[in-house]
Design a protein around this motif. Structure first.
Motif, short mmCIF file in Angstrom:
data_model
loop_
_atom_site.label_atom_id
_atom_site.label_comp_id
_atom_site.label_asym_id
_atom_site.label_seq_id
_atom_site.Cartn_x
_atom_site.Cartn_y
_atom_site.Cartn_z
N ASP A 154 0.82 -1.21 0.00
CA ASP A 154 0.00 0.00 0.00
C ASP A 154 0.85 1.26 0.00
OD1 ASP A 154 -2.42 -1.52 0.26
OD2 ASP A 154 -1.97 -1.77 2.38
N LEU A 155 2.07 1.14 0.50
CA LEU A 155 2.97 2.29 0.60
C LEU A 155 4.39 1.77 0.74
CD1 LEU A 155 3.19 5.45 1.05
CD2 LEU A 155 3.16 4.94 3.51
N VAL A 156 5.33 2.43 0.07
CA VAL A 156 6.74 2.11 0.26
C VAL A 156 7.43 3.38 0.77
CG1 VAL A 156 7.32 2.59 -2.17
CG2 VAL A 156 8.84 1.18 -0.78
N VAL A 157 8.26 3.23 1.79
CA VAL A 157 8.89 4.35 2.47
C VAL A 157 10.41 4.23 2.36
CG1 VAL A 157 9.09 5.62 4.65
CG2 VAL A 157 6.98 4.36 4.13
N VAL A 158 11.05 5.33 1.99
CA VAL A 158 12.51 5.37 1.89
C VAL A 158 13.02 6.65 2.53
CG1 VAL A 158 12.79 3.91 -0.14
CG2 VAL A 158 12.32 6.34 -0.43
N GLY A 159 14.27 6.60 2.97
CA GLY A 159 14.90 7.79 3.53
C GLY A 159 15.67 8.55 2.47
N ALA A 160 15.99 9.81 2.78
CA ALA A 160 16.82 10.63 1.90
C ALA A 160 17.63 11.58 2.78
CB ALA A 160 15.96 11.43 0.91
N VAL A 161 18.89 11.73 2.46
CA VAL A 161 19.77 12.59 3.24
C VAL A 161 19.78 13.98 2.62
CG1 VAL A 161 22.12 12.96 4.05
CG2 VAL A 161 21.18 10.65 3.96
N ARG A 162 19.54 15.01 3.43
CA ARG A 162 19.56 16.39 2.98
C ARG A 162 20.81 17.06 3.54
NH1 ARG A 162 15.77 14.71 0.14
NH2 ARG A 162 13.60 15.37 0.37
N GLY A 163 21.75 17.42 2.68
CA GLY A 163 22.96 18.10 3.10
C GLY A 163 22.75 19.60 3.16
N HIS A 164 23.20 20.25 4.24
CA HIS A 164 23.10 21.71 4.36
C HIS A 164 23.90 22.38 3.25
CE1 HIS A 164 20.94 21.87 8.13
NE2 HIS A 164 21.76 20.97 8.66
N GLY A 165 23.28 23.40 2.65
CA GLY A 165 23.97 24.16 1.62
C GLY A 165 23.96 23.50 0.26
N HIS A 166 23.30 22.35 0.14
CA HIS A 166 23.23 21.66 -1.16
C HIS A 166 21.85 21.91 -1.75
CE1 HIS A 166 24.37 18.56 -4.10
NE2 HIS A 166 23.10 18.25 -4.07
N PHE A 167 21.80 22.45 -2.98
CA PHE A 167 20.53 22.85 -3.56
C PHE A 167 20.07 21.96 -4.72
CE2 PHE A 167 22.44 26.66 -1.70
CZ PHE A 167 21.42 27.04 -0.84
N GLY A 168 20.80 20.92 -5.02
CA GLY A 168 20.39 20.02 -6.09
C GLY A 168 19.33 19.05 -5.61
N LEU A 169 18.99 18.08 -6.46
CA LEU A 169 18.02 17.06 -6.10
C LEU A 169 18.71 16.05 -5.19
CD1 LEU A 169 16.19 16.44 -9.49
CD2 LEU A 169 15.59 18.01 -7.65
N GLN A 170 18.27 15.98 -3.94
CA GLN A 170 18.93 15.13 -2.95
C GLN A 170 18.13 13.85 -2.75
OE1 GLN A 170 20.75 17.46 0.40
NE2 GLN A 170 19.57 19.14 -0.50
N LEU A 171 18.35 12.93 -3.67
CA LEU A 171 17.70 11.63 -3.64
C LEU A 171 18.73 10.55 -3.94
CD1 LEU A 171 14.46 12.30 -5.72
CD2 LEU A 171 14.53 11.77 -3.29
N GLY A 172 18.66 9.45 -3.23
CA GLY A 172 19.47 8.30 -3.57
C GLY A 172 18.87 7.54 -4.74
#
Length: 285
Positions: A246-264
């Motif tokens: 019904d749902l899949v959950v994943v984590g993503a790391v957000r680096g300070h000062g980084h403005f690009g797409l932050q996805l693994g």
């Protein structure tokens, strides 16, 4: 006061599916719903017919869109409290501004005017990759969207990076009264040969999985948790698991000062190909 579930709406079929999913989600968690429509109506002042003398035609259209979505939400579940807002802005910055005060952001997989053949719309991708709160992209097959399969899947990577995703997934499974399936993928180093190193790597992955689940199991003692360690790429293992979830959950790391797409890679692949809705839960580093 509970933070609202914020839904980005634009009147497209995709956003209407997101509204339906979000109403059900808000009811499960006892949350208010905030419908947010962003549109730069002043850009189209000269191209749209004027309906009134006091407001831009685009503004009238924007308010009609959000009002119709609110009506749809009320018909689906009249017990869910709904607030509606139309703002003169582009969708991505408007949604990102709403993120700090949201339980989660909910968006459809593709917005109005985007090419039908696209796997994922640009707004959905940008929001999922940059928001500071969990983002759910509502996509997938009808049985998965209905939430009737009785399974929430969470991808478990490094323990620290996965903590938020595991906590979010456990809370989702508890609210739905369904099982949680935790998937830990691992790769066998090319230099290793024979059976013993293989068993050792799988055992290590299982131990790491237990470490990541420890807090969630303690906080939700009645939750049914299934543990899976899989040799191979994480994105493939999670795509397979999402097929009947019904749902899949994943984590993503957000680096300070980084403005690009932050996805693994796993999150990026799921957002484009998952058979069920995808929740991306960020972690700040």
């Amino acid at each position: 006061m509970e933070l609202p579930l914020v839904v980005g709406v634009d009147g497209s079929d995709s956003s209407l599916r997101a509204v339906d999913w979000a109403v059900d989600e808000a009811a499960r968690h006892g949350l208010p719903l905030r419908l947010l429509h962003a549109f730069r109506w002043e850009r189209y002042e000269r191209t749209l017919p004027s309906f009134t003398t006091g407001r831009h035609a685009g503004e009238v259209m924007a308010q009609n869109i959000v009002a119709s979505c609110a009506h749809r939400a009320g018909l689906r579940d009249p017990e869910v409290k709904v607030a509606e807002e139309a703002v003169p802005d582009d969708a991505v910055p408007a949604l990102l501004r709403a993120a700090p005060d949201a339980f989660a952001l909910v968006v459809g997989e593709r917005g109005r005017g985007e090419v039908a053949g696209l796997l994922l719309g640009s707004v959905s991708l940008a929001v999922a990759a940059r928001a500071v709160c969990p983002v759910v992209v509502v996509r997938g097959e009808e049985p998965n969207l209905r939430g009737s399969l009785g399974r929430v899947v969470v991808g478990v990577g490094e323990v620290a990076d996965s903590a938020g995703a595991v906590r979010f997934a456990a809370r989702e499974a508890q609210a739905r009264g369904c099982a949680l399936t935790a998937v830990r993928a691992w790769r066998r180093p090319a230099r290793e040969q024979g059976d013993d190193p293989l068993v050792a790597d799988d055992t290590r992955a299982g131990s790491e999985l237990e470490d990541a689940l420890r807090d969630a199991v303690r906080e939700h003692p009645d939750l049914s948790v299934h543990r899976h360690t899989v040799e191979g790429p994480a994105h493939r293992a999670l795509l397979d698991a999402a097929a009947d979830a019904d749902l899949v959950v994943v984590g993503a790391v957000r680096g300070h000062g980084h403005f690009g797409l932050q996805l693994g890679r796993a999150a990026h692949t799921l957002l484009h190909h998952s058979a069920c809705p995808v929740a991306v839960v960020p972690r700040r580093v």
